[in-house]
Design an enzyme around this catalytic site. Structure first.
Site, short mmCIF file in Angstrom:
data_model
loop_
_atom_site.label_atom_id
_atom_site.label_comp_id
_atom_site.label_asym_id
_atom_site.label_seq_id
_atom_site.Cartn_x
_atom_site.Cartn_y
_atom_site.Cartn_z
N HIS A 81 37.44 49.74 52.87
CA HIS A 81 37.22 49.84 51.43
C HIS A 81 35.82 49.35 51.05
O HIS A 81 35.09 50.00 50.29
CB HIS A 81 38.28 48.97 50.74
CG HIS A 81 38.54 49.33 49.32
ND1 HIS A 81 38.95 50.58 48.92
CD2 HIS A 81 38.44 48.59 48.18
CE1 HIS A 81 39.09 50.59 47.61
NE2 HIS A 81 38.79 49.40 47.13
N ALA A 89 32.21 47.22 41.39
CA ALA A 89 30.93 47.78 41.83
C ALA A 89 30.94 49.30 41.82
O ALA A 89 29.90 49.93 41.61
CB ALA A 89 30.60 47.25 43.23
N PHE A 138 34.70 42.35 39.01
CA PHE A 138 35.32 42.02 40.30
C PHE A 138 34.50 40.90 40.95
O PHE A 138 33.28 40.97 41.00
CB PHE A 138 35.31 43.27 41.19
CG PHE A 138 36.42 43.30 42.22
CD1 PHE A 138 37.53 44.12 42.05
CD2 PHE A 138 36.35 42.50 43.35
CE1 PHE A 138 38.55 44.14 42.99
CE2 PHE A 138 37.35 42.53 44.30
CZ PHE A 138 38.46 43.34 44.13
N1 INI Z 1 34.85 45.94 43.57
C1 INI Z 1 33.87 45.03 43.70
O1 INI Z 1 32.97 44.96 42.85
N2 INI Z 1 33.85 44.20 44.78
C2 INI Z 1 34.82 44.24 45.74
O2 INI Z 1 34.77 43.44 46.70
C3 INI Z 1 35.87 45.19 45.61
N3 INI Z 1 36.91 45.27 46.61
O3 INI Z 1 36.89 44.49 47.57
O4 INI Z 1 37.80 46.08 46.52
C4 INI Z 1 35.86 46.05 44.48
N4 INI Z 1 36.83 46.97 44.29
C5 INI Z 1 37.04 47.63 43.03
C6 INI Z 1 36.20 48.88 42.85
O5 INI Z 1 34.83 48.55 42.66
C7 INI Z 1 36.66 49.71 41.64
O6 INI Z 1 36.54 48.93 40.48
C8 INI Z 1 38.11 50.19 41.78
O7 INI Z 1 38.28 50.90 42.99
C9 INI Z 1 38.48 51.13 40.60
O8 INI Z 1 37.66 52.31 40.58
#
Ligand code: INI
Length: 169
Positions: free
Chosen positions: A92, A60, A26
């Site tokens: 979030h 993350a 991400f």
């Molecule tokens: N994951 C990130 O690493 N950075 C972000 O900014 C982010 N946002 O903004 O949503 C993000 N979301 C995904 C999350 O980490 C999971 O991969 C997802 O929820 C699936 O479990």
């Protein structure tokens, strides 16, 4: 000889360390640069190419799970955790940032393998990019340096456990 625009040398010796890097996809335009900063730092500190293993995860939120799994293999002296959260309009961001920080802390404590926190939490894209450049401010580089230092400290502590009591260096 280093040019003036080169980052300072990474302190420590990684030549005998095995390091896992967990990197979230991400915001890959930032996390790819954090990964590159971490790998460069490890190489500069003498880490063997075969001793650096990179594992990619979706975001993350998944970093602590992978960091724990890597640590539990027993194959790594430290884990470098890299991700990038950019604040949006919903809570979030806060949930994921908290889960990542607490999850990594718990995984390090419970596995006994040091883990460095290279997860950016930025309010804007500009802030994130500024912390993932090629110089000393690259947070992947900083996390790798912390991992080297902590892995070396753990080795020193493990070695001192086997010395006769009262012996101090
Ligand atoms: N994951 C990130 O690493 N950075 C972000 O900014 C982010 N946002 O903004 O949503 C993000 N979301 C995904 C999350 O980490 C999971 O991969 C997802 O929820 C699936 O479990």
């Amino acid at each position: 000889m280093r040019g003036q625009d080169q980052p300072p040398a990474v302190p420590g010796d990684a030549s005998r360390l095995r390091i896992a890097i967990i990197v979230a996809r991400f915001n890959a335009f930032v996390t790819d640069r954090l990964r590159d900063g971490a790998v460069t730092a490890l190489r500069e500190a003498g880490a063997a190419e075969s001793a650096i293993q990179i594992f990619s995860v979706p975001g993350a939120f998944e970093i602590p799970q992978a960091a724990r799994a890597a640590a539990e293999t027993g194959r790594f002296d430290a884990v470098v955790c890299l991700g990038c959260l950019i604040r949006g309009e919903t809570p979030h961001f806060d949930y994921i940032a908290s889960a990542a920080a607490h999850g990594i802390t718990a995984a390090a404590g419970e596995t006994g393998v040091p883990m460095a926190f290279g997860v950016l939490t930025a309010n804007t894209t500009e802030q994130a990019v500024a912390r993932a450049g090629e110089g000393a401010d690259n947070k992947g580089r900083e996390a790798a340096a912390a991992a080297i230092e902590m892995a070396t400290l753990y080795r020193t502590l493990a070695a001192s456990e086997s010395r006769p009591s009262g012996f101090r260096v």
